[in-house]
Design a protein around this motif. Structure first.
Motif, PDB file in Angstrom:
ATOM      1  N   CYS A  17      -2.025   7.253  26.760  1.00 53.46           N
ATOM      2  CA  CYS A  17      -2.683   5.979  26.465  1.00 53.46           C
ATOM      3  C   CYS A  17      -4.180   6.121  26.723  1.00 53.46           C
ATOM      4  O   CYS A  17      -4.629   7.107  27.322  1.00 53.46           O
ATOM      5  N   SER A  30      -2.539   4.257  17.512  1.00 58.47           N
ATOM      6  CA  SER A  30      -1.339   5.004  17.887  1.00 58.47           C
ATOM      7  C   SER A  30      -1.061   6.101  16.863  1.00 58.47           C
ATOM      8  O   SER A  30      -1.362   5.958  15.680  1.00 58.47           O
ATOM      9  N   GLU A  47      -0.310   6.533  22.163  1.00 63.76           N
ATOM     10  CA  GLU A  47       0.186   5.195  21.843  1.00 63.76           C
ATOM     11  C   GLU A  47      -0.772   4.159  22.417  1.00 63.76           C
ATOM     12  O   GLU A  47      -0.985   4.109  23.621  1.00 63.76           O
ATOM     13  N   SER A  99       3.954  -2.204  22.961  1.00 61.89           N
ATOM     14  CA  SER A  99       4.451  -1.037  23.690  1.00 61.89           C
ATOM     15  C   SER A  99       4.847  -1.370  25.115  1.00 61.89           C
ATOM     16  O   SER A  99       5.431  -0.532  25.798  1.00 61.89           O
TER      17      SER A  99
END
Length: 388
Positions: free
Chosen positions: A22, A109, A143, A295
């Motif tokens: 991330c 992402s 992501e 997410s």
């Protein structure tokens, strides 16, 4: 004759190959080198990139960069010459460690679609005298963190539709529907509970349904491509003329899909819940409820307690194996939004997977195929001979 020194192994290895990163997290790994003979290496470099790319023709292509990191690596406790080069010998493994942080801002992402993609990778370069640089590359997954617990995504989403029906230009009543979901943001595996009311005063038998639709929008050089796909669906009971129906607790589960991509200027991944009514001989009446697939979520949505209760909520009339009913083609203005030009309209998309004809009023006699008669024997009583 020039003999090139051989490199036996040159590859990129991540510290955690299965990790999905991330924004703000650190990506670490090492570059592995093994030679087949004594080799002088002047430098080992790495380049980390993250790029969104859209392409569907030579004149329609565009890129957007999320990440770019370059570095020249050094080995610890490895003697080097004055120019920074090292001598590598066969039988030894040489490791060059690298590490970099992903940007804190919104990242696209990792994604691969029909006309575009978002990819992240680390490429290593091995520099040797009198040799072209040797390359090794490896992708990693990113992501973008989309938290669906924000006030905006926790608010209910609702809508209404009303349509007057005609039959051969003669008024034929109306169909109305209203639908609501308790929030806009969901995560993979959660159930979307639908509350809906339907009214049918026309002469035809109609069927209410719901489907999750994905919409991929690609933009390049002022042009737009849109690709839509039906992911999953549920259906309700048939509603005959003059009757109403309600959904209370009807649910549809979010399948395994990528989170929404909303912050990219050239590529968007959006989702919606379509609640619609199939009308024989007419266009579908469609209500679009936007969704955001995230997410992360701190709360868990209520799920069906047992398979039996789920089966009872999905009960409908017996689906007859009958041919599809012809439907009038949708009008251009009905299927082309003002801001986009769809590659394929929504109504045919819903038709593709709806299966058999929705109304039991259209029936037909199935074609029976008789089996050939069995082999038999005839006996002539007068001559006592057998005839096959």
């Amino acid at each position: 004759m020039v003999v090139f020194k051989k490199v036996k192994c040159f590859e990129v290895s991540f510290a955690d190959p299965q990790k999905v990163y991330c924004g703000g997290e650190k990506v670490t790994g090492k570059v592995l080198v093994e030679v087949a003979e004594v080799t002088r290496v002047t430098a080992v470099r790495v380049l980390a990139c993250g790029v969104a790319k859209v392409l569907w023709s030579q004149n329609c292509k565009q890129e957007m960069e999320y990440l770019r990191f370059e570095d020249t690596l050094q080995m610890e406790e490895q003697p080097t010459d004055s120019d920074g080069s090292v001598i590598m010998r066969p039988g030894n493994f040489y490791e060059y460690k690298f590490g970099f942080e992903l940007p804190q801002g919104p990242l696209g992402s990792s994604f691969k679609g029909k006309y575009g993609s978002v990819k992240y990778w680390v490429k290593a370069f091995l520099d040797r005298p009198s040799h072209p640089p040797q390359e090794a590359q490896k992708h990693f997954q990113v992501e973008d963190s989309v938290n669906v617990d924000t006030p905006d995504l926790m608010s209910p989403v609702s809508g209404k539709k009303y349509k007057k029906m005609t039959c051969m230009f003669i008024p034929d009543g109306h169909i109305s529907m209203s639908a609501c979901i308790n929030r806009k943001g969901f995560c993979e595996g959660e159930d979307i509970c639908i509350s809906a009311d339907f009214e049918n005063t026309c002469s035809r038998i109609v069927v209410p349904k719901a489907a999750i639709i994905s919409k991929h929008t690609y933009l390049a050089n002022g042009q737009t491509k849109v690709f839509t796909q039906k992911l999953c669906s549920v259906r309700g009971n048939h509603i005959i003329s003059g009757m109403t129906d309600s959904w209370r607790g009807k649910s549809i589960r979010v399948p395994k899909i990528k989170p929404s991509i909303l912050g990219c200027n050239i590529l968007r991944v959006e989702y919606s819940l379509l609640v619609y009514v199939s009308v024989p001989g007419a266009k579908k009446i469609i209500l679009n409820l936007p969704l955001v697939i995230g997410s992360s979520s701190s709360g868990m949505n209520s799920r069906t307690s047992s398979m039996a209760s789920q089966a009872s909520s999905e009960m409908s009339w017996i689906e007859l194996n009958i041919p599809g009913t012809p439907e009038a083609p949708p009008g251009y203005l009905d299927i082309v939004p003002e801001d986009h030009r769809l590659e394929s309209p929504t109504t045919p998309l819903l038709d593709d997977l709806d299966g058999a004809c929705d109304s039991p009023i259209f029936m037909y006699a199935p074609e029976f195929k008789y089996m050939p008669p069995p082999t038999y024997t005839e006996v002539d009583v007068n001559k006592n001979t057998c005839v096959q």
